[in-house]
Design a protein around this motif. Structure first.
Motif, PDB file in Angstrom:
ATOM      1  N   ASP A 164      20.888 -36.165 -95.577  1.00 17.74           N
ATOM      2  CA  ASP A 164      19.472 -35.601 -95.922  1.00 17.74           C
ATOM      3  C   ASP A 164      18.368 -36.761 -96.902  1.00 17.74           C
ATOM      4  O   ASP A 164      16.990 -36.172 -96.749  1.00 17.74           O
ATOM      5  CB  ASP A 164      19.976 -34.286 -97.147  1.00 17.74           C
ATOM      6  CG  ASP A 164      20.830 -33.704 -96.993  1.00 17.74           C
ATOM      7  OD1 ASP A 164      20.624 -32.962 -95.124  1.00 17.74           O
ATOM      8  OD2 ASP A 164      21.576 -32.403 -97.381  1.00 17.74           O
ATOM      9  N   SER A 165      19.231 -37.084 -97.851  1.00 20.94           N
ATOM     10  CA  SER A 165      17.739 -38.200 -98.316  1.00 20.94           C
ATOM     11  C   SER A 165      17.919 -39.694 -97.225  1.00 20.94           C
ATOM     12  O   SER A 165      18.369 -39.749 -96.822  1.00 20.94           O
ATOM     13  CB  SER A 165      18.368 -38.727 -99.256  1.00 20.94           C
ATOM     14  OG  SER A 165      17.944 -39.814 -99.936  1.00 20.94           O
ATOM     15  N   GLN A 166      16.555 -39.999 -97.649  1.00 21.90           N
ATOM     16  CA  GLN A 166      16.222 -41.166 -96.638  1.00 21.90           C
ATOM     17  C   GLN A 166      15.610 -42.378 -97.497  1.00 21.90           C
ATOM     18  O   GLN A 166      15.191 -43.932 -97.318  1.00 21.90           O
ATOM     19  CB  GLN A 166      15.299 -40.837 -95.730  1.00 21.90           C
ATOM     20  CG  GLN A 166      15.435 -39.990 -94.701  1.00 21.90           C
ATOM     21  CD  GLN A 166      14.689 -40.378 -93.146  1.00 21.90           C
ATOM     22  OE1 GLN A 166      13.680 -40.460 -93.890  1.00 21.90           O
ATOM     23  NE2 GLN A 166      15.522 -39.760 -92.384  1.00 21.90           N
ATOM     24  N   ASP A 167      15.678 -42.374 -98.757  1.00 17.97           N
ATOM     25  CA  ASP A 167      15.939 -43.604 -99.565  1.00 17.97           C
ATOM     26  C   ASP A 167      16.971 -44.072-100.832  1.00 17.97           C
ATOM     27  O   ASP A 167      16.398 -44.009-101.460  1.00 17.97           O
ATOM     28  CB  ASP A 167      14.403 -42.830-100.531  1.00 17.97           C
ATOM     29  CG  ASP A 167      15.058 -41.614-101.030  1.00 17.97           C
ATOM     30  OD1 ASP A 167      15.652 -41.060-101.353  1.00 17.97           O
ATOM     31  OD2 ASP A 167      14.343 -40.945-102.310  1.00 17.97           O
ATOM     32  N   PHE A 168      17.791 -43.912-100.522  1.00 14.84           N
ATOM     33  CA  PHE A 168      19.181 -44.516-100.926  1.00 14.84           C
ATOM     34  C   PHE A 168      19.150 -46.283-101.133  1.00 14.84           C
ATOM     35  O   PHE A 168      18.631 -46.438-100.034  1.00 14.84           O
ATOM     36  CB  PHE A 168      20.354 -44.240-100.850  1.00 14.84           C
ATOM     37  CG  PHE A 168      21.617 -43.727-101.460  1.00 14.84           C
ATOM     38  CD1 PHE A 168      22.140 -43.667-102.272  1.00 14.84           C
ATOM     39  CD2 PHE A 168      22.648 -45.122-101.303  1.00 14.84           C
ATOM     40  CE1 PHE A 168      22.864 -42.585-103.509  1.00 14.84           C
ATOM     41  CE2 PHE A 168      23.514 -45.420-102.218  1.00 14.84           C
ATOM     42  CZ  PHE A 168      23.703 -44.055-103.396  1.00 14.84           C
ATOM     43  N   PRO A 169      18.898 -47.212-102.357  1.00 16.63           N
ATOM     44  CA  PRO A 169      18.212 -47.930-102.418  1.00 16.63           C
ATOM     45  C   PRO A 169      19.853 -49.047-102.304  1.00 16.63           C
ATOM     46  O   PRO A 169      19.409 -50.244-101.594  1.00 16.63           O
ATOM     47  CB  PRO A 169      18.774 -47.843-104.273  1.00 16.63           C
ATOM     48  CG  PRO A 169      19.008 -46.845-104.823  1.00 16.63           C
ATOM     49  CD  PRO A 169      19.353 -45.959-103.934  1.00 16.63           C
TER      50      PRO A 169
END
Length: 188
Positions: free
Chosen positions: A121-126
């Motif tokens: 769901d997220s697209q900014d995991f570091p």
């Protein structure tokens, strides 16, 4: 009282000046030389006193003991255990990373029915991270992280609910460190 006998020294004429080496002035000992030697002696005593004080306070060690060499702690390399099911989540805006990583695992010996790849769901995991649930799963997670090229390893039960079977599971979240596409910025 009897008279002393005369000898040859009684005939030496008497002079009014001083006679003898002990009465002569010391050659070359003037005031500046004495002052210079006094200064040098005082300087040597002061430096010596400071050095002795530092040794006594422990600030200077005259004969240091050799420090025992500490063997480096071995780095845990983990084990590659293909019996684990692996959930791969792509948390970047780049398409196809989860599929590429799935293919890497399949080529390393995992069965196709235990490796799942999908988008997160997220697209900014570091950073790419391998998650494991139980302490017994840590070596397998470290081995999988090494196989993937150096991912972080963390213990968490966040992804434990994704496994509906009793099979041991690891979860891989692909981060922006594996992506070549820049993260999307929301439009204002």
């Amino acid at each position: 009282m009897p008279q002393p006998t005369r000898d040859r020294f009684d005939d030496v004429p008497r002079t009014s000046g001083r006679v003898g080496a002990h009465r002569a002035e010391a050659p070359g000992m003037n005031g500046w030389v004495v002052l210079l030697w006094s200064f040098v002696a005082a300087l040597v005593l002061i430096i010596g006193g400071i050095f002795v004080a530092l040794v006594m306070m422990g600030r200077i060690t005259l004969f240091p003991e050799a420090e025992p060499s500490v063997a480096p702690t071995p780095v845990e390399t983990g084990i590659v255990d293909t019996t684990y099911s692996v959930m791969i989540l792509n948390a970047t805006p780049e398409e196809g990373l989860a599929t590429q990583m799935r293919e890497t695992l399949l080529n390393s010996g995992w069965a196709a029915d235990v490796v799942y790849a999908t988008d997160s769901d997220s697209q900014d995991f570091p950073t790419t991270t391998v998650y494991y649930v139980a302490d017994d799963d840590e070596l397998a997670a470290i081995g999988l992280a090494g196989l993937l090229g150096g991912a972080e390893v963390q213990q968490s039960d966040v992804y434990a609910g994704l496994n509906e079977t009793d099979q041991k599971q690891l979860a891989v979240v692909i981060g922006l460190d594996r992506s070549t596409a820049p993260p999307e910025t929301p439009a204002e």
